[in-house]
Motif scaffolding. Structure first.
Motif, PDB file in Angstrom:
ATOM      1  N   UNK A  95       4.674  -2.779   0.162  1.00 49.45           N
ATOM      2  CA  UNK A  95       5.385  -1.818   1.140  1.00 49.45           C
ATOM      3  C   UNK A  95       6.288  -0.819   0.341  1.00 49.45           C
ATOM      4  N   UNK A  96       6.784  -1.465  -1.030  1.00 50.00           N
ATOM      5  CA  UNK A  96       7.509  -0.238  -1.573  1.00 50.00           C
ATOM      6  C   UNK A  96       6.531   0.689  -2.420  1.00 50.00           C
ATOM      7  N   UNK A  97       5.339   0.350  -2.557  1.00 51.26           N
ATOM      8  CA  UNK A  97       4.179   1.352  -2.855  1.00 51.26           C
ATOM      9  C   UNK A  97       3.861   2.149  -1.955  1.00 51.26           C
ATOM     10  N   UNK A  98       3.955   1.763  -0.733  1.00 49.75           N
ATOM     11  CA  UNK A  98       3.607   2.554   0.417  1.00 49.75           C
ATOM     12  C   UNK A  98       4.838   3.691   0.507  1.00 49.75           C
ATOM     13  N   UNK A  99       5.982   3.002   0.470  1.00 48.17           N
ATOM     14  CA  UNK A  99       7.122   3.918   0.577  1.00 48.17           C
ATOM     15  C   UNK A  99       7.204   5.068  -0.409  1.00 48.17           C
ATOM     16  N   UNK A 100       6.743   4.573  -1.822  1.00 50.00           N
ATOM     17  CA  UNK A 100       6.735   5.642  -2.816  1.00 50.00           C
ATOM     18  C   UNK A 100       5.661   6.790  -2.500  1.00 50.00           C
ATOM     19  N   UNK A 101       4.504   6.487  -1.611  1.00 49.54           N
ATOM     20  CA  UNK A 101       3.559   7.402  -1.285  1.00 49.54           C
ATOM     21  C   UNK A 101       2.506   7.191  -2.562  1.00 49.54           C
ATOM     22  N   UNK A 102       2.368   5.999  -2.893  1.00 50.37           N
ATOM     23  CA  UNK A 102       1.241   5.527  -3.924  1.00 50.37           C
ATOM     24  C   UNK A 102      -0.119   5.095  -3.275  1.00 50.37           C
ATOM     25  N   UNK A 103       0.366   4.364  -2.347  1.00 49.57           N
ATOM     26  CA  UNK A 103      -0.875   3.790  -1.429  1.00 49.57           C
ATOM     27  C   UNK A 103      -0.689   3.964  -0.066  1.00 49.57           C
ATOM     28  N   UNK A 104      -1.832   3.590   0.617  1.00 52.68           N
ATOM     29  CA  UNK A 104      -1.675   3.716   2.327  1.00 52.68           C
ATOM     30  C   UNK A 104      -2.292   2.370   2.693  1.00 52.68           C
ATOM     31  N   UNK A 105      -1.683   1.756   3.473  1.00 54.94           N
ATOM     32  CA  UNK A 105      -2.035   0.413   4.254  1.00 54.94           C
ATOM     33  C   UNK A 105      -2.624   0.646   5.541  1.00 54.94           C
ATOM     34  N   UNK A 106      -3.772   0.401   5.809  1.00 54.74           N
ATOM     35  CA  UNK A 106      -4.563   0.661   7.132  1.00 54.74           C
ATOM     36  C   UNK A 106      -5.007  -0.625   7.911  1.00 54.74           C
ATOM     37  N   UNK A 107      -4.988  -0.866   9.038  1.00 53.57           N
ATOM     38  CA  UNK A 107      -5.453  -1.835   9.651  1.00 53.57           C
ATOM     39  C   UNK A 107      -7.065  -1.859   9.855  1.00 53.57           C
ATOM     40  N   UNK A 108      -7.719  -2.994   9.879  1.00 53.92           N
ATOM     41  CA  UNK A 108      -9.001  -2.902   9.982  1.00 53.92           C
ATOM     42  C   UNK A 108      -9.405  -2.995  11.553  1.00 53.92           C
ATOM     43  N   UNK A 109     -10.534  -2.109  11.809  1.00 51.91           N
ATOM     44  CA  UNK A 109     -10.790  -1.768  13.150  1.00 51.91           C
ATOM     45  C   UNK A 109     -11.383  -2.719  13.677  1.00 51.91           C
ATOM     46  N   UNK A 110     -12.137  -3.787  13.228  1.00 52.76           N
ATOM     47  CA  UNK A 110     -12.744  -4.972  13.646  1.00 52.76           C
ATOM     48  C   UNK A 110     -11.987  -6.203  13.838  1.00 52.76           C
ATOM     49  N   UNK A 111     -11.086  -6.481  12.587  1.00 52.88           N
ATOM     50  CA  UNK A 111     -10.260  -7.638  12.542  1.00 52.88           C
ATOM     51  C   UNK A 111      -8.765  -7.163  12.233  1.00 52.88           C
ATOM     52  N   UNK A 112      -7.925  -7.117  13.221  1.00 50.22           N
ATOM     53  CA  UNK A 112      -6.633  -6.836  13.281  1.00 50.22           C
ATOM     54  C   UNK A 112      -5.667  -7.239  12.165  1.00 50.22           C
ATOM     55  N   UNK A 113      -6.145  -8.520  11.839  1.00 50.01           N
ATOM     56  CA  UNK A 113      -5.441  -9.223  10.713  1.00 50.01           C
ATOM     57  C   UNK A 113      -5.643  -8.641   9.558  1.00 50.01           C
ATOM     58  N   UNK A 114      -6.680  -8.038   9.132  1.00 49.06           N
ATOM     59  CA  UNK A 114      -6.912  -7.492   7.876  1.00 49.06           C
ATOM     60  C   UNK A 114      -6.283  -6.283   7.609  1.00 49.06           C
ATOM     61  N   UNK A 115      -5.502  -6.069   6.511  1.00 51.74           N
ATOM     62  CA  UNK A 115      -5.009  -4.656   5.991  1.00 51.74           C
ATOM     63  C   UNK A 115      -5.714  -4.247   4.732  1.00 51.74           C
ATOM     64  N   UNK A 116      -6.256  -3.243   5.000  1.00 50.77           N
ATOM     65  CA  UNK A 116      -6.719  -2.404   3.801  1.00 50.77           C
ATOM     66  C   UNK A 116      -6.011  -1.547   3.121  1.00 50.77           C
ATOM     67  N   UNK A 117      -5.896  -1.566   1.618  1.00 51.20           N
ATOM     68  CA  UNK A 117      -4.911  -0.888   0.857  1.00 51.20           C
ATOM     69  C   UNK A 117      -5.740  -0.030  -0.061  1.00 51.20           C
TER      70      UNK A 117
END
Length: 149
Positions: A95-117
């Motif tokens: 979450x902190x890395x995302x706030x810093x703009x260093x990563x993006x976290x996206x949900x998976x189209x097929x499996x909503x439980x997965x988060x791609x970083x």
């Protein structure tokens, strides 16, 4: 973190070895030197990363994503399998890395439980700005050997 500034002398270790027969003086002495050197290196690296608003954990997350040459992202589960921290710590750090703009976290189209970083351009740029100094610190410590103590 190893807190001894002055390691026990060989004579001290030999005295202990007379009482503790299973003690291998050479192995204990080498282990103490290794722990001291690792602690010094860890402190130097933490101070270095602080200049870049990173920690070792944040750096390790960036690098495990970056080293995947065939992919541009990892799932949170895959990152957790590569880095030895708890899931709550990982979640906060991502979450902190995302706030810093260093990563993006996206949900998976097929499996909503997965988060791609994945790394952002800013994340890749920061990682590649940090790597030369990081490697230089390690090189210095390894070349200096016991003189670093």
């Amino acid at each position: 973190m190893f807190f001894l500034k002055e390691l026990p002398s060989r004579a001290t270790l030999e005295t202990y070895a007379k009482t503790y027969k299973q003690m291998n003086v050479e192995a204990v002495q080498a282990g103490l030197v290794l722990m001291r050197r690792a602690s010094l290196l860890e402190r130097e690296i933490e101070a270095y990363f602080a200049d870049y608003e990173l920690s070792q954990l944040r750096f390790h997350i960036l690098i495990v994503i970056d080293r995947e040459v065939a992919r541009d992202s990892l799932t949170m589960t895959e990152i957790l399998a590569r880095i030895d921290v708890s899931k709550p710590v990982m979640t906060r750090t991502l979450s902190g890395l995302e706030t810093q703009g260093l990563i993006t976290i996206m949900g998976d189209e097929k499996d909503k439980r997965l988060k791609h970083v994945c790394l952002t351009k800013m994340g890749k740029d920061k990682l590649h700005a940090v790597l030369p100094g990081y490697h230089a610190l390690i090189n210095h410590m390894m070349q200096e050997g016991e003189n670093v103590l």
